[in-house]
Scaffold this motif. Sequence first.
Motif, mmCIF file in Angstrom:
data_model
loop_
_atom_site.group_PDB
_atom_site.id
_atom_site.type_symbol
_atom_site.label_atom_id
_atom_site.label_comp_id
_atom_site.label_asym_id
_atom_site.label_seq_id
_atom_site.Cartn_x
_atom_site.Cartn_y
_atom_site.Cartn_z
ATOM 1 N N HIS A 65 0.822 -1.212 0.000
ATOM 2 C CA HIS A 65 0.000 0.000 0.000
ATOM 3 C C HIS A 65 0.857 1.263 0.000
ATOM 4 O O HIS A 65 0.451 2.292 -0.560
ATOM 5 N N LEU A 66 2.032 1.201 0.611
ATOM 6 C CA LEU A 66 2.949 2.338 0.551
ATOM 7 C C LEU A 66 3.373 2.592 -0.892
ATOM 8 O O LEU A 66 3.469 3.749 -1.322
ATOM 9 N N ALA A 67 3.602 1.527 -1.642
ATOM 10 C CA ALA A 67 3.953 1.666 -3.059
ATOM 11 C C ALA A 67 2.802 2.279 -3.841
ATOM 12 O O ALA A 67 3.009 3.136 -4.708
ATOM 13 N N LEU A 68 1.572 1.854 -3.543
ATOM 14 C CA LEU A 68 0.396 2.417 -4.205
ATOM 15 C C LEU A 68 0.254 3.899 -3.893
ATOM 16 O O LEU A 68 -0.027 4.715 -4.784
ATOM 17 N N VAL A 69 0.457 4.257 -2.640
ATOM 18 C CA VAL A 69 0.381 5.657 -2.216
ATOM 19 C C VAL A 69 1.436 6.496 -2.933
ATOM 20 O O VAL A 69 1.161 7.616 -3.381
ATOM 21 N N ASP A 70 2.645 5.956 -3.063
ATOM 22 C CA ASP A 70 3.714 6.673 -3.760
ATOM 23 C C ASP A 70 3.370 6.906 -5.223
ATOM 24 O O ASP A 70 3.617 7.995 -5.765
ATOM 25 N N ALA A 108 -0.539 11.744 0.457
ATOM 26 C CA ALA A 108 0.621 12.198 1.218
ATOM 27 C C ALA A 108 0.389 12.008 2.714
ATOM 28 O O ALA A 108 1.289 11.573 3.441
ATOM 29 N N THR A 109 -0.827 12.320 3.184
ATOM 30 C CA THR A 109 -1.152 12.127 4.600
ATOM 31 C C THR A 109 -1.220 10.638 4.929
ATOM 32 O O THR A 109 -0.755 10.204 5.993
ATOM 33 N N SER A 110 -1.799 9.856 4.039
ATOM 34 C CA SER A 110 -1.886 8.410 4.260
ATOM 35 C C SER A 110 -0.499 7.804 4.415
ATOM 36 O O SER A 110 -0.308 6.823 5.156
ATOM 37 N N ASN A 111 0.473 8.385 3.711
ATOM 38 C CA ASN A 111 1.851 7.918 3.794
ATOM 39 C C ASN A 111 2.366 7.948 5.231
ATOM 40 O O ASN A 111 3.033 7.017 5.696
ATOM 41 N N CYS A 112 2.040 9.029 5.958
ATOM 42 C CA CYS A 112 2.468 9.163 7.359
ATOM 43 C C CYS A 112 1.955 7.996 8.190
ATOM 44 O O CYS A 112 2.717 7.381 8.956
ATOM 45 N N TYR A 113 0.683 7.684 8.040
ATOM 46 C CA TYR A 113 0.064 6.644 8.866
ATOM 47 C C TYR A 113 0.517 5.247 8.462
ATOM 48 O O TYR A 113 0.622 4.353 9.309
ATOM 49 N N LEU A 114 0.801 5.052 7.181
ATOM 50 C CA LEU A 114 1.305 3.752 6.748
ATOM 51 C C LEU A 114 2.704 3.503 7.304
ATOM 52 O O LEU A 114 3.024 2.390 7.745
ATOM 53 N N LEU A 115 3.543 4.534 7.306
ATOM 54 C CA LEU A 115 4.878 4.382 7.877
ATOM 55 C C LEU A 115 4.804 4.101 9.376
ATOM 56 O O LEU A 115 5.585 3.308 9.910
ATOM 57 N N ALA A 116 3.844 4.748 10.057
ATOM 58 C CA ALA A 116 3.657 4.486 11.482
ATOM 59 C C ALA A 116 3.179 3.055 11.709
ATOM 60 O O ALA A 116 3.632 2.368 12.638
ATOM 61 N N ALA A 117 2.256 2.594 10.853
ATOM 62 C CA ALA A 117 1.758 1.221 10.969
ATOM 63 C C ALA A 117 2.885 0.220 10.744
ATOM 64 O O ALA A 117 2.962 -0.821 11.415
ATOM 65 N N MET A 118 3.774 0.511 9.815
ATOM 66 C CA MET A 118 4.903 -0.372 9.550
ATOM 67 C C MET A 118 5.869 -0.401 10.732
ATOM 68 O O MET A 118 6.456 -1.431 11.045
ATOM 69 N N VAL A 277 11.207 12.555 -5.456
ATOM 70 C CA VAL A 277 12.407 11.734 -5.269
ATOM 71 C C VAL A 277 12.160 10.569 -4.313
ATOM 72 O O VAL A 277 12.548 9.426 -4.593
ATOM 73 N N ILE A 278 11.513 10.845 -3.171
ATOM 74 C CA ILE A 278 11.289 9.783 -2.177
ATOM 75 C C ILE A 278 10.475 8.620 -2.744
ATOM 76 O O ILE A 278 10.816 7.457 -2.488
ATOM 77 N N PRO A 279 9.385 8.858 -3.506
ATOM 78 C CA PRO A 279 8.673 7.718 -4.107
ATOM 79 C C PRO A 279 9.546 6.866 -5.010
ATOM 80 O O PRO A 279 9.295 5.669 -5.166
ATOM 81 N N MET A 280 10.584 7.467 -5.604
ATOM 82 C CA MET A 280 11.510 6.693 -6.428
ATOM 83 C C MET A 280 12.466 5.877 -5.553
ATOM 84 O O MET A 280 12.841 4.740 -5.888
ATOM 85 N N LEU A 281 12.852 6.445 -4.398
ATOM 86 C CA LEU A 281 13.837 5.793 -3.534
ATOM 87 C C LEU A 281 13.252 4.650 -2.712
ATOM 88 O O LEU A 281 13.960 3.698 -2.383
ATOM 89 N N ASN A 282 11.973 4.750 -2.359
ATOM 90 C CA ASN A 282 11.382 3.745 -1.464
ATOM 91 C C ASN A 282 11.533 2.307 -1.967
ATOM 92 O O ASN A 282 11.917 1.423 -1.192
ATOM 93 N N PRO A 283 11.233 2.002 -3.249
ATOM 94 C CA PRO A 283 11.432 0.616 -3.702
ATOM 95 C C PRO A 283 12.880 0.170 -3.581
ATOM 96 O O PRO A 283 13.148 -0.996 -3.281
ATOM 97 N N LEU A 284 13.822 1.097 -3.797
ATOM 98 C CA LEU A 284 15.239 0.760 -3.684
ATOM 99 C C LEU A 284 15.618 0.512 -2.226
ATOM 100 O O LEU A 284 16.331 -0.448 -1.911
ATOM 101 N N ILE A 285 15.123 1.355 -1.332
ATOM 102 C CA ILE A 285 15.441 1.222 0.095
ATOM 103 C C ILE A 285 14.951 -0.116 0.635
ATOM 104 O O ILE A 285 15.658 -0.805 1.373
#
Length: 305
Positions: A65-70, A108-118, A277-285
């Motif tokens: 879902h983080l990938a979908l959000v990105d 963008a807001t959903s991203n915050c909560y998904l990272l917290a859930a992770m 940039v961050i949406p591009m980096l997340n799959p790599l990270i």
Amino acid sequence: MTQGNGTEVTEFFLLGFGVQHKFRYVLFIVFLVIYVTSVVGNIGMILLIKTDSRLHIPMYFFLQHLALVDICSTSAITSKMLQNFITKNMSISFRGCVMQLLVYGTFATSNCYLLAAMAVDRYVAICNPLHYPIVMSRRVCIYLVAGSYAMGSINVSVHTGFTFSLSFCKSNTINHFFCDFPPILALSCSNTDINIMLLAVFVGFNLMFTLLLVIFSYICIMSTILKMSSTTGRKKTFSHLTAVTVFYGTLSYMYLQPRSNNFQESMKGASICYGIVIPMLNPLIYSLRNKEVKEALKVMGKKFL
């Protein structure tokens, strides 16, 4: 919506980066490469998680879902920016501006909560492994993801409603490369104190609440993970920590920095990092330091060879 002279506002003009025309095609190519890499990488992550049964666990459910959000958030702003690089028409319709804000703000807001859930998922997996299957059940994961999208929708709906109820008599030229709340509020001749207060309260709450969850989770994780003999859990956890640090650092700088003369210009730079940039980096990270993802990639590669 009406301006101070009574004329209806039907469109806005995006100032963008204000670069000379000869540099626009260079920037177009650079950002096109970043955007394509981001979309391909995140779609690849989604398909990889769906097709490999070993990745059907909560951590990768959230990552999917983080990938979908990105994909959704970067597409909302990058597609229009790319168009403006190669066309002379820098306008965006009133409805287009509203939709761009709604889509970008929600994800963008959903991203915050998904990272917290992770982060919470990593905390339970490492600190309470025996209770992990019960605490992070399929139903709980679905609720957490649904809640992330709900918080994103509520947050941006409130801001959008209050923002576009204002009158605009100064200009309809937005000093940004996409529609965002601070540069739009700067165009209003109405009293924006309530809007600025709401923006600070909502953004501050979303950042602080989710960040506190992340910090609490990692304080507990750090005390446990240093005792672990295996490095697998460490790599998974620190991959997520890297993404969290980059994400929250950029977002905090973008929305919570003091207003200054160069605020609009510095916000553009932060927006590029956060929204493109961050949406591009997340799959790599999440793939380069993750053994399970690497193995899944090898299996998928063999199937297509």
